[in-house]
Design an enzyme around this catalytic site. Structure first.
Site, PDB file in Angstrom:
ATOM      1  N   HIS A   1       0.827  -1.206   0.000  1.00  0.00           N
ATOM      2  CA  HIS A   1       0.000   0.000   0.000  1.00  0.00           C
ATOM      3  C   HIS A   1       0.866   1.263   0.000  1.00  0.00           C
ATOM      4  CE1 HIS A   1      -2.680  -3.125   1.824  1.00  0.00           C
ATOM      5  NE2 HIS A   1      -3.553  -2.578   0.993  1.00  0.00           N
ATOM      6  N   HIS A   2       0.292   2.349  -0.502  1.00  0.00           N
ATOM      7  CA  HIS A   2       1.009   3.630  -0.539  1.00  0.00           C
ATOM      8  C   HIS A   2       1.206   4.191   0.868  1.00  0.00           C
ATOM      9  CE1 HIS A   2       0.854   8.197  -1.384  1.00  0.00           C
ATOM     10  NE2 HIS A   2       2.080   7.768  -1.592  1.00  0.00           N
ATOM     11  N   GLY A   3       2.392   4.673   1.172  1.00  0.00           N
ATOM     12  CA  GLY A   3       2.683   5.251   2.493  1.00  0.00           C
ATOM     13  C   GLY A   3       2.176   6.679   2.606  1.00  0.00           C
TER      14      GLY A   3
END
Ligand code: TV7
Ligand code: CA
Ligand code: ZN
Length: 397
Positions: free
Chosen positions: A188-190
């Protein structure tokens, strides 16, 4: 103990409090703090704890958490219980299933469960402790597998994350370090870390993630999202996003990772690095869609370690607990320099050994070539590398 010795010339510290393990998000919720019990069982049964300084981490205080989070949000987290939440916010009960996400991000992804604040302060305290050990040079590599909760915002829980331990740790590092590089290999995108340091040139955030704005959480992190657009904003171009499609394999990932991280380190010249090792980028993850094997995932840790900078290693996602434990045990061995001496066959006396039966009692089951084929072309990969190089060429060094 399997020939494991302390690393020569550097110190690794392991920050953990077993109290985090006992918390439950709910029966069907994919986040299982129990995966940390499994990780610990492998680390201990291989004898890797003898090669590290182990610290029983303390809970972060409300003041420490409020270094990033808004006071009223911290107060909310510290008093909310499954029993009083509907009394405090009757409007929560009007949502279609359970409660709506209107209040501080609380909802199905981020439920209010028993001991929530204790859980948050424990994983956050471990990251802050780890960062402090790096700052005072008592440690060269500090590990907190219970941390890495990269989605939490200043006043909002998001994506199973309530307190952003990574942001708190980076703020700690910034007291002693002029520049911190943040690298995020969770599928997932941080977004929470990116947002917190969006407008500064002292933190460079690099996230590798599955990107599909419409369907994949959190829907942010396209290649073009590189920081504020205004030319006077110091954060301009200090955010790097590596959006990927389903099924990326070890070989393309390693190639891409090295060709992105190397120029970041050469140009940004960080004095400390934080590596978020979310294990949901492995093949067979319950929520992920990549095809990485334990070795492919671990190669990122080896590569970053190779730069010899003070390194904070944190966990993150990972929803097939036995593979999370395999990956983080393997990555612990990389940190202490014991990966080549470790027997891939799991020790006979490993507690919960049965959990590893399905793929055979090995650290390295085959996790690739499952339902997803690699939808990332050579051209996609080269386009990303070129974009990152062009972006980095604009920042002054
Ligand atoms: C760092 N995916 C966190 C990753 C956070 C992902 C999501 C679920 C999920 C939640 C459940 C559940 C689930 C099988 C999977 C748009 C929604 C769809 C809630 C049902 N089963 C990290 C967050 C992501 C909760 N959220 O990066 C309770 O999957 O996609 C969404 C948002 C709205 C809310 N619903 C899901 O790895 C630690 N959630 C079962 C029970
Ligand atoms: Ca990521
Ligand atoms: Zn994730």
């Amino acid at each position: 103990n399997n020939g494991i010795t302390r690393p020569k010339g550097y110190t690794v510290s392991w920050h953990y409090n077993p109290e985090v393990e006992g918390h439950h998000f709910g029966q069907t919720h994919p986040m299982k703090p129990w995966r940390l019990t499994l990780t610990k069982s492998l680390v201990l049964s291989y004898g890797m704890h003898t090669a590290m300084d182990s610290y029983l981490s303390r809970a972060a205080t409300k003041d420490e958490i409020a270094e990033f989070h808004k006071d009223d949000y911290v107060d909310f987290l510290s008093i909310a219980t499954p029993q009083n939440i509907y009394e405090m916010y009757p409007e929560l009960a009007t949502g279609p299933q359970g409660y709506s996400s209107a209040i501080y991000g609380v909802g199905d992804d981020c439920p209010i469960f028993d001991g929530l604040f204790r859980y948050c302060s424990l994983y956050a305290g471990a990251s802050v402790d780890a960062a402090r050990k790096l700052c005072n040079k008592q440690s060269d590599i500090a590990i907190n597998w219970s941390g890495g909760l990269h989605h939490a915002k200043k006043a909002e829980a998001s994506g199973f994350c309530y307190v952003n331990d990574i942001v708190l740790a980076i703020l700690q590092l910034l007291r002693h370090h002029p520049r911190v590089l943040y690298i995020d290999i969770d599928v997932h995108h941080g977004d929470g870390v990116e947002q917190a340091f969006w407008s500064t040139d002292r933190v460079m955030c690099v996230s590798f993630h599955k990107y599909d704005r419409e369907v994949f959480f959190p829907g942010t992190g396209p290649l073009e999202s590189t920081g504020p657009l205004h030319p006077d904003n110091p954060g301009k171009n200090f955010t790097i996003n590596v959006p990927l499609n389903d099924g990326i394999d070890d070989e393309s990932y390693a190639y891409l990772f090295q060709n992105v991280v190397d120029p970041c380190i050469k140009i940004f010249q960080p004095t400390a690095v934080v590596l978020q090792c979310g294990a949901d980028s492995l093949g067979h993850d319950r929520l992920g869609c990549f095809n990485l094997n334990i070795r492919g995932h671990g190669q990122c840790v080896s590569y970053v370690k190779g730069f010899g900078l003070p390194l904070l290693v944190v966990g993150g996602g990972g929803y097939t607990p036995r593979n999370v434990a395999r990956a983080w045990a393997h990555e612990t061995s990389i940190c202490i320099g014991a990966d080549s001496t470790l027997n891939p066959e799991l020790p006979d006396h490993t507690p919960y050994r049965d959990a590893f039966r399905r793929e055979g009692f090995t650290l390295f089951p085959n996790l690739s070539g499952w339902r997803k084929e690699n939808m990332n072309t050579k051209a996609d990969i080269e386009r990303i590398i070129k974009h990152v190089r062009d972006q980095l060429s604009t920042i002054r060094t």
